[in-house]
Scaffold this active site. Structure first.
Site, PDB file in Angstrom:
ATOM      1  CG  HIS A  76      -0.342   0.280   6.575  1.00 47.46           C
ATOM      2  ND1 HIS A  76      -0.743   1.491   6.054  1.00 47.46           N
ATOM      3  CD2 HIS A  76      -0.582  -0.645   5.609  1.00 47.46           C
ATOM      4  CE1 HIS A  76      -1.234   1.291   4.829  1.00 47.46           C
ATOM      5  NE2 HIS A  76      -1.140   0.017   4.539  1.00 47.46           N
ATOM      6  CD  GLU A  85      -2.489  -3.119   4.451  1.00 48.41           C
ATOM      7  OE1 GLU A  85      -3.365  -2.256   4.630  1.00 48.41           O
ATOM      8  OE2 GLU A  85      -1.541  -2.980   3.669  1.00 48.41           O
ATOM      9  CD  GLU A 110      -2.284  -3.101  -1.850  1.00 52.38           C
ATOM     10  OE1 GLU A 110      -2.530  -3.793  -0.838  1.00 52.38           O
ATOM     11  OE2 GLU A 110      -2.205  -1.867  -1.807  1.00 52.38           O
TER      12      GLU A 110
HETATM   13 ZN   LIG Z   1      -1.488  -1.044   2.811  1.00 50.48          ZN
END
Ligand SMILES: [Zn+2]
Length: 329
Positions: free
Chosen positions: A97, A134, A267
């Site tokens: 991102h 995030e 993750e």
């Molecule tokens: Zn992500």
């Protein structure tokens, strides 16, 4: 707790998770605290309104992108590492991102071809209840990891060099690793999973015949090395809501489908889970994450390598005091 006045931002909902984005989004919207719903790694399109207030200020420095960061908590990079086991190796780190993706829906929502489907160029990522995004987490861990790998002699390339831009598209994130002929690539994320779920998960490419045949096996080995080091050094449990033994094989992620070099996603935890969120919001824990990822990459790239990271199976004190770069406090 809600966001402090004036520093709110549009929410990030979900990441690469395939679980429960819609219900989370509905809950957030109903809470009335959010300006709108933005996209997940592989989820819904971002809103058209660009009127959300600016994201929390984020500098380009590696240790000022999240709660708990301060000069006192800055990582002590292993600049004095006794060996350089990664000399001559190229590692591409992709911080998932970007900090301003939410403000550029037209850019990130345009569809790109990831072989198995058309999907948005990029997404916003998730965030903790306290508003730690995030994107900021990913960038913070990435810069810590880059420092550690460079101290081991690696050439490190990041797919983005700050947390106040937009993109690049997932296609470009893969292309950067390909152009660099990286020996390994890793995309760093934290999940937007169900609040009751916790733990970490490594995502590896599934076979797409004729496209990624050459990288499936080495990426699996990379995934195992990353998983084992992450579990051993961070003590984060395997995810209990996705994957199996902290491994997940997927063919819907452009960053994996389009890679011609061994690559995995991680993750690091679930930002929507209170316990995981507290850990991910800790600068000391993020440094531990970086050390773990460096150890996993080194195990993959230089299995007989130097003494900088713990050898696979080596005893790691719970306090981490002997791990290079991990603050003992
Ligand atoms: Zn992500």
């Amino acid at each position: 707790m809600g966001r402090a006045p004036g520093v709110g931002r549009a929410p990030r909902v979900g990441t690469t998770s395939r679980v429960g984005r819609a219900s989370r989004g509905a809950a957030f919207a109903a809470a009335g605290t959010l300006a709108g719903l933005l996209a997940a790694c592989s989820g819904a399109p971002a809103p058209s309104s660009p009127s959300a207030p600016a994201a929390a200020p984020v500098t380009s420095g590696p240790v000022t992108t999240g709660p708990g960061d301060s000069p006192a908590s800055a990582p002590s990079a292993s600049a004095t590492a006794p060996s350089r086991p990664l000399a001559g190796r190229v590692v591409v780190i992709d911080p998932g991102h970007n900090g301003d993706n939410w403000a550029h829906p037209a850019f990130i929502n345009r569809l790109v071809n990831v072989i198995t489907e058309m999907k948005p160029c990029d997404t916003t990522g998730t965030e903790t209840d306290a508003g730690y995004t995030e994107a900021a987490f990913n960038f913070n861990v990435a810069t810590r990891l880059a420092r550690l790998l460079r101290a081991e002699g690696a050439t490190v390339i990041l797919t983005r060099t700050n947390n106040h831009g937009v993109g690049p598209c997932i296609t470009q994130r893969a292309a950067i690793g390909n152009r660099a002929h990286a020996d390994a690539a890793i995309s760093i994320h934290a999940d937007g999973g169900p609040p009751g779920g916790s733990g970490f998960d490594v995502i590896e490419p599934g076979l797409i015949p004729g496209h990624n045949d050459a990288i499936v096996a080495p990426s699996h080995r990379l995934a195992l090395d990353i998983r084992d080091a992450y579990h051993r050094i961070t003590h984060e449990p395997y995810a209990n809501y996705v994957g199996h033994d902290a491994l997940d094989v997927r063919t819907d992620l452009g960053g994996l489908n389009l890679s011609t070099v061994p690559k995995v996603f991680i993750e690091c935890g679930n930002m929507r889970n209170a316990s995981d969120a507290a850990k991910l919001s800790s600068a000391a824990f993020r440094q531990r994450i970086a050390v773990a990822l460096a150890a996993g990459l080194t195990a993959y790239l230089a299995p007989a390598g130097g003494a900088s990271p713990p050898a696979p199976g080596a005893s790691v004190p719970a306090g981490g005091a002997s791990i290079p770069g991990v603050p003992s406090g």
